[in-house]
Enzyme design. Structure first.
Site, PDB file in Angstrom:
ATOM      1  CG  HIS A  64      38.181  39.708  35.910  1.00 27.31           C
ATOM      2  ND1 HIS A  64      36.831  39.509  35.752  1.00 27.31           N
ATOM      3  CD2 HIS A  64      38.302  40.912  36.521  1.00 27.31           C
ATOM      4  CE1 HIS A  64      36.160  40.545  36.239  1.00 27.31           C
ATOM      5  NE2 HIS A  64      37.036  41.415  36.698  1.00 27.31           N
ATOM      6  CG  ASP A  88      35.320  37.196  33.637  1.00 20.77           C
ATOM      7  OD1 ASP A  88      34.307  37.575  34.262  1.00 20.77           O
ATOM      8  OD2 ASP A  88      36.475  37.522  33.937  1.00 20.77           O
ATOM      9  CG  HIS A 115      40.818  47.109  46.540  1.00 15.83           C
ATOM     10  ND1 HIS A 115      41.651  46.064  46.915  1.00 15.83           N
ATOM     11  CD2 HIS A 115      40.429  46.809  45.274  1.00 15.83           C
ATOM     12  CE1 HIS A 115      41.753  45.199  45.930  1.00 15.83           C
ATOM     13  NE2 HIS A 115      41.018  45.621  44.920  1.00 15.83           N
ATOM     14  CB  SER A 173      42.400  41.595  48.123  1.00 16.22           C
ATOM     15  OG  SER A 173      43.287  41.988  47.099  1.00 16.22           O
ATOM     16  CD  GLN A 230      36.936  47.391  44.899  1.00 16.89           C
ATOM     17  OE1 GLN A 230      37.091  48.509  45.375  1.00 16.89           O
ATOM     18  NE2 GLN A 230      37.461  47.040  43.730  1.00 16.89           N
TER      19      GLN A 230
HETATM   20  O1  LIG Z   1      50.991  43.764  45.065  1.00 17.77           O
HETATM   21  C1  LIG Z   1      50.071  43.010  44.745  1.00 17.77           C
HETATM   22  C2  LIG Z   1      48.720  43.411  44.756  1.00 17.77           C
HETATM   23  C3  LIG Z   1      47.772  42.487  44.363  1.00 17.77           C
HETATM   24  N1  LIG Z   1      48.132  41.255  43.957  1.00 17.77           N
HETATM   25  C4  LIG Z   1      47.117  40.295  43.512  1.00 17.77           C
HETATM   26  O2  LIG Z   1      46.236  40.930  42.614  1.00 17.77           O
HETATM   27  C5  LIG Z   1      44.935  40.431  42.780  1.00 17.77           C
HETATM   28  C6  LIG Z   1      44.023  41.621  42.923  1.00 17.77           C
HETATM   29  O3  LIG Z   1      42.701  41.190  42.819  1.00 17.77           O
HETATM   30  P1  LIG Z   1      41.511  41.868  43.636  1.00 17.77           P
HETATM   31  O4  LIG Z   1      41.848  41.913  45.055  1.00 17.77           O
HETATM   32  O5  LIG Z   1      40.265  41.123  43.301  1.00 17.77           O
HETATM   33  O6  LIG Z   1      41.477  43.342  43.154  1.00 17.77           O
HETATM   34  P2  LIG Z   1      41.355  44.049  41.708  1.00 17.77           P
HETATM   35  O7  LIG Z   1      42.582  43.892  40.986  1.00 17.77           O
HETATM   36  O8  LIG Z   1      40.901  45.427  41.985  1.00 17.77           O
HETATM   37  O9  LIG Z   1      40.156  43.202  41.028  1.00 17.77           O
HETATM   38  C7  LIG Z   1      39.075  43.535  40.191  1.00 17.77           C
HETATM   39  O10 LIG Z   1      38.448  42.270  39.960  1.00 17.77           O
HETATM   40  C8  LIG Z   1      37.918  41.635  41.129  1.00 17.77           C
HETATM   41  C9  LIG Z   1      37.349  40.301  40.697  1.00 17.77           C
HETATM   42  O11 LIG Z   1      36.310  40.492  39.790  1.00 17.77           O
HETATM   43  C10 LIG Z   1      36.871  42.502  41.789  1.00 17.77           C
HETATM   44  O12 LIG Z   1      36.440  41.889  42.994  1.00 17.77           O
HETATM   45  C11 LIG Z   1      37.455  43.868  42.080  1.00 17.77           C
HETATM   46  O13 LIG Z   1      36.463  44.724  42.617  1.00 17.77           O
HETATM   47  C12 LIG Z   1      38.018  44.471  40.794  1.00 17.77           C
HETATM   48  O14 LIG Z   1      38.591  45.729  41.048  1.00 17.77           O
HETATM   49  C13 LIG Z   1      44.949  39.531  44.007  1.00 17.77           C
HETATM   50  O15 LIG Z   1      44.907  38.184  43.610  1.00 17.77           O
HETATM   51  C14 LIG Z   1      46.273  39.829  44.667  1.00 17.77           C
HETATM   52  O16 LIG Z   1      46.887  38.701  45.287  1.00 17.77           O
HETATM   53  C15 LIG Z   1      49.436  40.850  43.961  1.00 17.77           C
HETATM   54  O17 LIG Z   1      49.759  39.715  43.616  1.00 17.77           O
HETATM   55  N2  LIG Z   1      50.368  41.759  44.344  1.00 17.77           N
END
Ligand SMILES: O=c1ccn([C@@H]2O[C@H](COP(=O)(O)OP(=O)(O)O[C@H]3O[C@H](CO)[C@@H](O)[C@H](O)[C@H]3O)[C@@H](O)[C@H]2O)c(=O)[nH]1
Length: 486
Positions: free
Chosen positions: A21, A117, A375, A380, A400
């Site tokens: 977020h 948010d 995931h 992502s 997801q």
């Molecule tokens: O090694 C890593 C792994 C992840 N990321 C970043 O972390 C973020 C992860 O975000 P996301 O892919 O959305 O996953 P979550 O952290 O699981 O996000 C939560 O929030 C999202 C937005 O609301 C939802 O879509 C998901 O289901 C919820 O789990 C991304 O920007 C990635 O680039 C990194 O920089 N490095």
């Protein structure tokens, strides 16, 4: 881009305290600050401290003079774990404890527009309406999932829900407007598809649906997506929600929006985890598109057994892999048996690298990366779309489930491994995406990446929508300044 005069608008941006977020909302904050709007970015103390340690956000105000940070407590003790299976607790705690802090900041700081948010929809609406500050919701999930949440009560009315049981999971949902015949019951978030036996009361579903409907109350809603990517859902949302701004992929504006000759937008990684950048040197030494990048985001936890199935699948596929295994990813309820079978250690040494956290956007852009096992968190997913990287999806929860269906059936840029975790399936899917069907997926992914870049480039929809958003914020801020005293 022409420099603008400093604006009289003061925007408070208020994300939920979680990586997925904070990330996109901080990208938006920088883009708005680049347009000289005054921005206050409101973090919980815990998230702010982590961003300060790992993302160097204290250097941002020097680069964006109109951007500053403020914090509120999340109401949890300092020693409390905010990750793994306890990661939802800060969300709920801020909802309970955050009201007086938010109210105070809105009033004392003379905020003219709140960008909250959507996950904090009710809290934000109540406070903004009480003190008369116009508000906008930012939804960090896909618009397709947002629309699915919004429409779920009507799926009960059309008798598509509740489901009969396990035997009903592959039934196609036919009455979701704009997305007819796309989702199966198993593609709905689990709380959206109760069985007849557990249909009442559905507390989580009620909460999610009512938070979603809260987004009818603010002046506008922002999505980190682009029109060509999610047109079916967006055209439905556009009919029911007052004003919609699709401005994504937000991280991609950064190149096209920076004044020429400047690197202003480039260096914030927005991470609340420490990045291990050694993986970039490792990627440099791998052949073109030979590596599958594996990451399940910031919240997924799994049993040791599941982890081993993935690991065997990756090693047995004989492909190279870069895998993010967070220190808190293994379910804490699992025992402490840490022995790893020798063949996995050997297979990984030959072809794999496992790290705690990576600079994901850079990794996805690296020429050695051929696919992303994810995931399907929305960040992502859209980062992968923007990078033109095919995906293998293993959705963990909530939105997801929908995103992974879009990847496999709507955009056709990968495969969906939903509800299965078996080493043979992992091995086969990795080989399909990296070898047997590589060309097909790459071509579709590259087409989407072209559309993504077009959307944030001059003349593109997200580029234009960001300009419209700035004008809209100016307008509602002017209204506030003319009418409001707190
Ligand atoms: O090694 C890593 C792994 C992840 N990321 C970043 O972390 C973020 C992860 O975000 P996301 O892919 O959305 O996953 P979550 O952290 O699981 O996000 C939560 O929030 C999202 C937005 O609301 C939802 O879509 C998901 O289901 C919820 O789990 C991304 O920007 C990635 O680039 C990194 O920089 N490095």
């Amino acid at each position: 881009m022409k420099p603008r005069q400093t604006s009289s608008a003061h925007v408070l941006i208020f994300p939920c305290p979680a990586q997925g977020h904070v990330n996109s909302m901080l990208n938006l904050a920088q883009l708005l600050a680049l347009r000289n709007l005054h921005i206050t970015f409101l973090n919980t103390e815990h998230v702010h401290n982590r961003l300060t340690r790992f993302a160097d956000i204290e250097s941002l105000p020097a680069r964006y003079p109109t951007l500053r940070f403020k914090t509120i407590p999340d109401g949890l003790p300092e020693e409390h774990s905010r990750s793994g299976e306890r990661s939802m607790e800060p969300f709920h705690s801020v909802k309970v404890h955050g009201k007086p802090f938010l109210r105070d900041i809105l009033v004392k700081e003379k905020v003219t527009c709140l960008v909250a948010d959507g996950f904090f929809g009710k809290l934000a609406n109540e406070m903004a309406e009480e003190v008369g500050v116009p508000s906008i919701h930012f939804r960090t999930i896909s618009s397709s999932c947002f629309w699915t949440y919004f429409w779920t009560p009507y799926l009960f009315e059309s008798n598509e829900l509740p489901i009969k049981g396990e035997e009903d999971m592959d039934r196609i949902i036919t009455t979701l407007p704009g997305m007819e015949n796309l989702l199966r019951c198993r593609d709905l978030p689990s709380f959206c598809r109760p069985t007849r036996a557990d249909a009442e009361p559905i507390i989580l579903l009620d909460t999610i649906v009512s938070e979603t409907h809260q987004t009818l109350r603010p002046r506008a809603v922002i999505f980190n997506t682009f029109d060509d990517l999610e047109d079916p859902a967006l055209s439905q949302i556009g009919r029911r929600f007052p004003t919609v701004f699709t401005v994504g992929p937000l991280h991609q504006h950064r190149e096209s929006r920076a004044p020429s000759g400047s690197n202003t937008m480039r260096s914030s990684n927005n991470s609340i985890w420490e990045e291990d950048t050694s993986c970039m040197a490792w990627l440099n030494s791998q052949p073109l598109r030979s590596v599958i990048y594996v990451s399940f985001g910031s919240l997924t936890t799994m049993s040791r057994e599941t982890l081993l199935e993935f690991w065997y699948g990756l090693v047995n596929s004989k492909r190279r892999f870069l895998w993010v295994v967070r220190s808190d990813m293994i379910d804490a309820r699992e025992g402490k048996d840490e022995s790893i079978p020798g063949e996995l250690v050997e297979g990984t040494k030959e072809r794999g690298l496992m790290v705690g956290w990576v600079p994901q956007v850079e990794v996805l852009a690296h020429k050695s990366v051929g696919a992303f096992m994810s995931h399907c968190g929305w960040n992502s997913t859209i980062e992968s779309v923007a990078a033109g990287v095919p995906m293998i999806c293993w959705p963990y929860f909530a939105d997801q489930q929908v995103n992974s269906r879009l990847v496999s059936e709507y955009w056709k840029v990968g495969l969906d491994m939903k509800d299965v975790c078996d080493r043979k399936v992992v091995e086969d899917m990795v080989n399909d995406v990296m070898l047997n069907r590589k060309q097909e997926f790459l071509e579709s992914a590259e087409k989407l990446a072209v559309l993504a870049l077009k959307s944030v480039s001059e003349g593109g929809s997200s580029y234009a929508n960001l300009d419209r958003l700035v004008e809209f914020i100016e307008l509602i801020s002017q209204e506030r300044l003319c009418t409001g005293t707190s």
